[in-house]
Design a protein around this motif. Structure first.
Motif, short mmCIF file in Angstrom:
data_model
loop_
_atom_site.label_atom_id
_atom_site.label_comp_id
_atom_site.label_asym_id
_atom_site.label_seq_id
_atom_site.Cartn_x
_atom_site.Cartn_y
_atom_site.Cartn_z
N SER A 116 0.85 -1.20 0.00
CA SER A 116 0.00 0.00 0.00
C SER A 116 0.88 1.24 0.00
CB SER A 116 -0.94 -0.01 1.21
OG SER A 116 -0.24 -0.21 2.42
N TRP A 117 0.51 2.22 -0.79
CA TRP A 117 1.35 3.39 -1.00
C TRP A 117 0.49 4.65 -0.94
CZ3 TRP A 117 0.49 -0.68 -4.28
CH2 TRP A 117 -0.44 -0.48 -5.30
N CYS A 118 1.05 5.79 -1.30
CA CYS A 118 0.29 7.03 -1.31
C CYS A 118 0.90 7.98 -2.33
CB CYS A 118 0.25 7.67 0.08
SG CYS A 118 1.82 8.40 0.61
N HIS A 119 0.32 9.17 -2.44
CA HIS A 119 0.79 10.16 -3.42
C HIS A 119 2.20 10.65 -3.11
CE1 HIS A 119 -0.86 12.38 -0.05
NE2 HIS A 119 -0.14 13.43 -0.41
N MET A 120 2.66 10.45 -1.87
CA MET A 120 4.02 10.88 -1.51
C MET A 120 5.05 9.77 -1.68
SD MET A 120 3.45 13.34 1.83
CE MET A 120 2.25 12.31 2.68
N THR A 121 4.62 8.59 -2.07
CA THR A 121 5.55 7.47 -2.24
C THR A 121 6.53 7.77 -3.38
OG1 THR A 121 3.88 5.90 -1.48
CG2 THR A 121 5.74 5.00 -2.73
N GLU A 122 7.80 7.59 -3.09
CA GLU A 122 8.81 7.83 -4.11
C GLU A 122 8.75 6.72 -5.17
OE1 GLU A 122 11.23 6.20 -0.52
OE2 GLU A 122 9.32 7.22 -0.86
N THR A 123 9.57 6.85 -6.20
CA THR A 123 9.60 5.86 -7.27
C THR A 123 9.85 4.46 -6.69
OG1 THR A 123 10.45 7.51 -8.80
CG2 THR A 123 10.72 5.18 -9.42
N VAL A 124 9.07 3.51 -7.14
CA VAL A 124 9.19 2.13 -6.67
C VAL A 124 9.91 1.30 -7.72
CG1 VAL A 124 7.95 0.09 -5.86
CG2 VAL A 124 7.04 2.38 -5.37
N ASP A 125 10.93 0.59 -7.31
CA ASP A 125 11.65 -0.30 -8.23
C ASP A 125 10.95 -1.66 -8.20
OD1 ASP A 125 13.37 -1.77 -9.76
OD2 ASP A 125 15.20 -1.18 -8.69
N TRP A 126 9.86 -1.74 -8.94
CA TRP A 126 9.07 -2.97 -8.94
C TRP A 126 9.86 -4.15 -9.52
CZ3 TRP A 126 4.99 -2.96 -6.00
CH2 TRP A 126 4.28 -1.77 -5.79
N SER A 127 10.78 -3.85 -10.45
CA SER A 127 11.59 -4.94 -11.03
C SER A 127 12.47 -5.58 -9.97
CB SER A 127 12.44 -4.42 -12.20
OG SER A 127 13.33 -3.40 -11.75
N ALA A 128 12.98 -4.78 -9.03
CA ALA A 128 13.80 -5.33 -7.94
C ALA A 128 12.95 -6.18 -7.01
CB ALA A 128 14.45 -4.19 -7.16
N ILE A 129 11.73 -5.77 -6.80
CA ILE A 129 10.80 -6.54 -5.97
C ILE A 129 10.52 -7.89 -6.62
CG2 ILE A 129 8.41 -6.62 -5.13
CD1 ILE A 129 8.58 -3.58 -4.73
N VAL A 130 10.26 -7.86 -7.93
CA VAL A 130 9.98 -9.10 -8.66
C VAL A 130 11.19 -10.03 -8.61
CG1 VAL A 130 9.53 -10.07 -10.95
CG2 VAL A 130 8.22 -8.09 -10.15
N ARG A 131 12.40 -9.48 -8.80
CA ARG A 131 13.61 -10.32 -8.77
C ARG A 131 13.77 -10.98 -7.40
NH1 ARG A 131 15.89 -5.94 -11.56
NH2 ARG A 131 16.90 -5.18 -9.65
N ALA A 132 13.54 -10.23 -6.33
CA ALA A 132 13.68 -10.79 -4.98
C ALA A 132 12.68 -11.89 -4.74
CB ALA A 132 13.51 -9.67 -3.95
#
Length: 375
Positions: A354-370
């Motif tokens: 869960s995130w919000c409008h203040m959430t910085e850029t998310v490295d979703w590719s790093a999450i997927v790799r992990a």
């Protein structure tokens, strides 16, 4: 440094809100109950401004806003505070859902021990309750219907409009726990058939330790709430104690910011959600309550991955959770996902981001790799 993706547990404070909290904590530190000097007068004015700011979000009167320590206290005040009325009138039936926050479920359980009867509506596989089930459960002696607006674990938005339509010809009180939705979903909470709305500041980019109960009048008559705490008579006798002016002023500012920036905030959250869904697709995840869900929440599981292992694997990358922060220490299966009749393996693997409008850029590719490394 890991990105924070646990905003449903608590959200970061808005800088404008932090400035207001600091002002009334350090400079304008008067007691709103002090009537003999300007410090008290200015504190009182700040409280009344905040009351108006909250009221505007749901188009209600400021005299219908009661400040509390948070949505948990607000929920308790409604459920336990209506009990004497139920005992007096013989209406001792309550309807709620099996996916409510524990701050609703546990007060209901307490009343069951005192002779009240509680009907728990089960959700479908989409995490939403069915209005027809509410219609079937309604009885002449139903005192209260309590249905959350949006679920904290799945983000599933409940069909409140349809439920309220069913109650047009019934006099049961209607309460919604709007901790996750207040200031984020426009219009629904403006419905005058909603008698009670529970609000939490720290889910709205405000400070922890403060919230509100919006208790609407019917005509000119206030709902028959009895206090559950005593001493001082503040907040119309329903919530005693010295008002935390700095927190209340912060909540008011958070409400105003939300009202002004709802559209932009939702757009930013939906952009992050699209990025998440696109990146996670290669894991073939199973989403829980994905349809009609909050813009800032996803709950998913990946076959073969346990959520506890995933949380450990994501340390240093992303801060996620596997359920409600209030029950995360218990390691019991999520009562929300269990009520949705999900297989145990999926429940054990469920991850909430869960995130919000203040959430910085998310490295979703790093999450997927992990996560892939766990397969």
């Amino acid at each position: 440094m890991s990105v924070y993706l646990d905003c449903n547990a608590t959200a970061p404070i808005d800088p404008a809100v932090a400035a207001v909290v600091t002002k009334y904590l350090i400079k304008e530190f008067g007691n709103a109950g002090s009537r003999t000097h300007d410090f008290g007068t200015r504190a009182k004015q700040a409280v009344e401004k905040a009351r108006q700011q909250l009221a505007q979000v749901v188009s209600t009167g400021k005299d219908e806003v009661i400040f509390t320590s948070g949505a948990t206290e607000s929920n308790n005040l409604v459920i336990l505070g209506l009990a004497p009325e139920g005992e007096k009138t013989g209406k001792k039936h309550i309807i709620t859902t099996a996916i409510e926050h524990k701050a609703v479920l546990e007060p209901c359980e307490a009343l069951e021990k005192k002779g009240f009867e509680v009907t728990y509506l089960k959700p479908g596989s989409d995490g939403r309750i069915k209005p027809e089930d509410l219609a079937d459960a309604l009885r002449d002696d139903t005192l209260l219907v309590s249905i959350m607006h949006a679920n904290n674990e799945t983000g599933a938005i409940q069909p409140l409009a349809e439920c309220l339509e069913l109650l047009k010809t019934h006099d049961a009180y209607f309460h919604t726990d709007a901790a996750q939705s207040f200031g984020k979903i426009p219009k629904t909470l403006e419905n005058k058939r909603i008698d009670f709305i529970s609000v939490s500041a720290h889910k709205l980019y405000g400070p922890k330790g403060v919230g509100a109960l919006i208790a609407r009048k019917r005509g000119y008559k206030r709902p028959p709430l009895s206090p559950i705490m005593f001493g001082g008579g503040q907040e119309k006798g329903l919530r005693p104690g010295t008002l935390p002016v700095h927190l209340i002023a912060g909540l008011g500012e958070a409400a105003e910011q939300a009202l002004q920036n709802q559209a932009q905030r939702k757009e930013a959250c939906l952009k992050l959600k699209d990025e998440a869904l696109s990146a996670l697709s290669e894991l073939n995840p199973r989403y829980h309550g994905a349809d009609n869900a909050l813009a800032h929440t996803i709950n998913f599981s990946v076959p073969g991955i346990n959520s506890e292992a995933a949380i450990v694997a994501l340390k240093g990358i992303a801060a996620v959770s596997n359920g409600s922060a209030c029950t995360s220490q218990s390691y019991t299966l999520s009562h929300v996902l269990t009520a949705m009749d999900m297989p145990q393996e999926e429940i054990m693997g469920a991850i909430r981001a869960s995130w919000c409008h203040m959430t910085e850029t998310v490295d979703w590719s790093a999450i997927v790799r992990a996560l892939k490394e766990l397969l």
